[in-house]
Design a protein around this motif. Structure first.
Motif, mmCIF file in Angstrom:
data_model
loop_
_atom_site.group_PDB
_atom_site.id
_atom_site.type_symbol
_atom_site.label_atom_id
_atom_site.label_comp_id
_atom_site.label_asym_id
_atom_site.label_seq_id
_atom_site.Cartn_x
_atom_site.Cartn_y
_atom_site.Cartn_z
ATOM 1 N N LYS A 3 1.226 24.041 -0.056
ATOM 2 C CA LYS A 3 2.477 24.689 -0.486
ATOM 3 C C LYS A 3 3.691 23.867 -0.035
ATOM 4 N N GLN A 24 3.988 20.855 -2.227
ATOM 5 C CA GLN A 24 4.495 21.259 -3.533
ATOM 6 C C GLN A 24 6.008 21.482 -3.472
ATOM 7 N N LEU A 25 6.476 22.165 -2.429
ATOM 8 C CA LEU A 25 7.910 22.415 -2.282
ATOM 9 C C LEU A 25 8.687 21.121 -2.066
ATOM 10 N N LYS A 50 7.903 18.157 -3.239
ATOM 11 C CA LYS A 50 7.954 17.488 -4.545
ATOM 12 C C LYS A 50 9.008 18.130 -5.432
ATOM 13 N N GLN A 51 9.081 19.471 -5.401
ATOM 14 C CA GLN A 51 10.091 20.176 -6.190
ATOM 15 C C GLN A 51 11.490 19.806 -5.708
ATOM 16 N N GLN A 67 12.414 16.387 -6.959
ATOM 17 C CA GLN A 67 12.744 16.440 -8.379
ATOM 18 C C GLN A 67 14.152 17.005 -8.581
ATOM 19 N N LYS A 68 14.472 18.066 -7.842
ATOM 20 C CA LYS A 68 15.812 18.665 -7.948
ATOM 21 C C LYS A 68 16.877 17.676 -7.493
ATOM 22 N N GLN A 94 17.451 15.211 -10.223
ATOM 23 C CA GLN A 94 18.202 15.817 -11.324
ATOM 24 C C GLN A 94 19.680 15.934 -10.971
#
Length: 191
Positions: free
Chosen positions: A7, A10-11, A13-14, A17-18, A21
Motif C-alpha cells: 500500500k 502504491q501511494l 507511485k501515486q 504521478q501527481k 502532473q
C-alpha cells in the motif's frame, strides 16, 4: 506487513504521478498570473507565500523586490561611527533611503542603447548616489542601486517593494513548479 508495504509503494507511485502532473501543468504559471486569476488582498498573498518558508534557511522563499538590503548600511555605520550609536545611525540611514526609493520625483536612470534597443540603467553620476558613495562606500551605494533596479523592473509606477517567489540557491525567480516540488520534498522529509 506485506500488505502495508504494498500500500505504501502504491501511494508513493501515486504521489510521484501527481507531482509530475502538477509540475508539467503549472510551469507556465507565475504569481502575477495567479493573482490575476484569483484576486485577493496583497497581504493575504504575502501570508500565504511566507508560509512556504519551512525552516529558517530555505532554498525557495519570498524576496521583497525593491526592499533595501540593510546589512551594508550596518557595516558602513559600524566602521564610521564605532562608538557613537552605529546601529541607530544605520537604522535611520536605511529609513531615509527606503523613503528616497519611494520618491517618484527622483529618477536616477539614464537611457542607453543596447543591441539597438533603448534600456534604462542607473545613472552612476546621480548626485544623491554620488554623495552616498562618498560618505558610505560601494556596498551601501550598490544596495541602493540594486533596490532601484528591482523597483524599476517590478513596480515602476508605485515604487513599492513587491513580494516574489524566489529561488535563493540560483538567485532568480522561482517557478510555481519549483515551489510545489520544494513543498513536496519538505513534506517527505517530515514523514
Amino acid at each position: 506487513m506485506e500488505a502495508i508495504n504494498a500500500k505504501v509503494d502504491q501511494l508513493e507511485k501515486q504521489l510521484e504521478q501527481k507531482e509530475a502532473q502538477v509540475s508539467s501543468g503549472l510551469q507556465s504559471f507565475s504569481p502575477a498570473i495567479i493573482h490575476e486569476k484569483f484576486p485577493l488582498p496583497d497581504d493575504h498573498y504575502a501570508q500565504c507565500l511566507e508560509s512556504l518558508m519551512i525552516g529558517g534557511c530555505t532554498a525557495i522563499g519570498i524576496k521583497r523586490m525593491g526592499q533595501l538590503d540593510e546589512e551594508p548600511f550596518y557595516h558602513a555605520c559600524k566602521s564610521k561611527y564605532r562608538d557613537d550609536d552605529p546601529e541607530g545611525k544605520a537604522a535611520r540611514l536605511v529609513s531615509i533611503w527606503q523613503e528616497e526609493l519611494k520618491n517618484a520625483f527622483w529618477n536616477p536612470f539614464t537611457a542607453i542603447l543596447v543591441d539597438g534597443e533603448e534600456k534604462d540603467v542607473v545613472d552612476e553620476d546621480d548626485p544623491k548616489l554620488r554623495q552616498l558613495w562618498t560618505e558610505y562606500g560601494d556596498h551601501t551605494c550598490n544596495a541602493v542601486k540594486n533596490a532601484l533596479r528591482e523597483l524599476h523592473e517590478y513596480n515602476p509606477k508605485r515604487r513599492q517593494a513587491v513580494s516574489e517567489l524566489w529561488n535563493f540557491r540560483e538567485g532568480r525567480k522561482a517557478t510555481v513548479a519549483e515551489v510545489l516540488k520544494y513543498i513536496f520534498e519538505q513534506l517527505k522529509m517530515r514523514n
